[in-house]
Design an enzyme around this catalytic site. Structure first.
Site, PDB file in Angstrom:
ATOM      1  CB  SER A   1      -3.008  -6.767  -0.426  1.00 36.24           C
ATOM      2  OG  SER A   1      -3.991  -6.651   0.817  1.00 36.24           O
TER       3      SER A   1
ATOM      4  CG  HIS B   1      -0.964  -3.371  -1.468  1.00 35.76           C
ATOM      5  ND1 HIS B   1      -0.592  -3.988  -0.630  1.00 35.76           N
ATOM      6  CD2 HIS B   1      -2.866  -3.131  -1.263  1.00 35.76           C
ATOM      7  CE1 HIS B   1      -1.721  -3.796   0.534  1.00 35.76           C
ATOM      8  NE2 HIS B   1      -2.437  -3.385   0.225  1.00 35.76           N
TER       9      HIS B   1
ATOM     10  CD  GLU C   1       3.335  -4.843  -0.969  1.00 32.67           C
ATOM     11  OE1 GLU C   1       3.822  -5.572   0.224  1.00 32.67           O
ATOM     12  OE2 GLU C   1       2.198  -5.037  -0.652  1.00 32.67           O
TER      13      GLU C   1
ATOM     14  CG  ASN D   1      -1.390  -6.370   3.294  1.00 34.77           C
ATOM     15  OD1 ASN D   1      -1.086  -5.729   4.678  1.00 34.77           O
ATOM     16  ND2 ASN D   1      -2.401  -6.442   3.588  1.00 34.77           N
TER      17      ASN D   1
END
Length: 339
Positions: free
Chosen positions: A165, A186, A198, A237
């Site tokens: 990420s 991810h 993700e 994140n």
């Protein structure tokens, strides 16, 4: 990539999904058995790709087992034979606990390990791979070199994905001659438990590649979120970093202690872990790499890693895995006070 749906998953829009925060981190129940996943409408009738996971750390190991439990033949590759041995031993311990608790059957455990192979030979592993998930350390130069090697070694049809990420797919695709077959996939830690994945396309990523990534995620029993376009840090994140930044501001300003900040996040905001506890679990080096990548993109000083995080990285205090991060940990991994 155009807005629309792939296998019933909305793409090109902001989508909300459970990140698994309310789940028991030792419960493998999010995984359907191979028999159940083979009947999932979104993936029924499709041949199972052979998966190559590059990197045998905690994330790579658990990603590989998630794929093996779902019926895929999986090869885990790492340049370190010691890391490969640790990964296999760790996975055997995890699965034994789940069998003892009745969450995984003996048959499914044995079948998963029969489909799971470990090797240090990248050339051999890449030769038969249909779908690659790179889970190596968060260093751009290393990942670029890996993607260049994988591009040369894998068959022309192979899809190359990264669990990172910190680095957007366009940076990794630039090291290959197949940018349409590159995206980020991810997973979240621990990968055997957390539901969200993700999926991030680069500017040149094809719909077929995203379709294949979504199909794999669904077979693993995950909830894929397909982003409309790439941005450093992706969704989760970036939101977590905003919380972490505020937590560090409160700490460095002397407003509250690490323990109290974490306690408020758990008891007032219903977070399962506070921001400092979570960083210690996932690894301070991961958060540092994400912050550094974001700063290198923006050159905004506010995006740079904090002083207190940088000091810990430089001292080698990376969280639970080193016994010290924001907190100290005993030999059993139990928290033993602030560091």
């Amino acid at each position: 990539m155009q807005k629309g749906t792939i296998n019933g998953v909305v793409v090109g829009n902001a989508c909300a999904t459970s990140t698994g925060a309310d789940m028991n981190r030792n419960d493998l129940s999010p995984h359907a058995s191979p028999e159940e996943t083979s009947k999932t409408p979104a993936v029924e009738g499709r041949p199972l790709p052979q998966v190559l996971v590059v990197g045998s750390g905690a994330m790579g190991a658990q990603i590989s087992m998630a794929c093996a439990l779902a019926g895929h033949h999986v090869t885990v590759q790492d340049i370190s034979t010691d890391s490969l041995e640790r990964a296999e031993n760790s996975l055997r311990e995890i699965l034994e606990r789940q069998v003892a608790k009745g969450r995984v059957t003996d048959e499914n455990r044995d079948g998963a390990f029969a489909r799971l192979h470990f090797t240090a030979d990248l050339e051999q592993a890449a030769a038969s791979a249909d779908f690659v998930i790179e889970a190596a350390v968060e260093t751009l130069a290393l990942k670029e070199d890996l993607f260049s090697q994988l591009d040369a070694l894998c068959p022309p049809h192979t899809i190359l994905t990264s669990n990172s990420s910190s680095f957007v797919p366009s940076k990794l695709a630039a090291a290959t001659h197949r940018p349409s077959q590159v995206c980020n996939l991810h997973f979240f830690n621990p990968a055997l438990v957390m539901k969200c994945i993700e999926i991030v396309p680069g500017p040149g990523t094809s719909d077929d590649t995203i379709d294949a990534a979504v199909t794999l995620a669904l077979r693993l029993g995950k909830e894929p979120i397909v982003m409309a376009k790439e941005i450093t840090g992706f969704i989760a994140n970036r939101i977590l970093n905003a919380i972490r930044d505020e937590a560090v501001f409160l700490l460095e300003g002397g407003y509250a202690s690490i323990t109290d900040i974490d306690a408020v996040c758990r008891t007032a905001l219903a977070h399962p872990m506070g921001p400092f506890e979570l960083q210690d679990m996932t690894g301070l080096d991961i958060g540092y790499a994400t912050k550094l990548a974001r700063y290198e993109d923006s050159r905004d000083p506010a995006d740079a890693p904090s002083r207190s995080l940088t000091d810990r990285i430089q001292a080698g205090h990376l969280g639970r895995k080193t016994g010290r991060g924001w907190y100290r940990y005993d030999a059993s991994g139990n928290k033993a006070g602030e560091a």
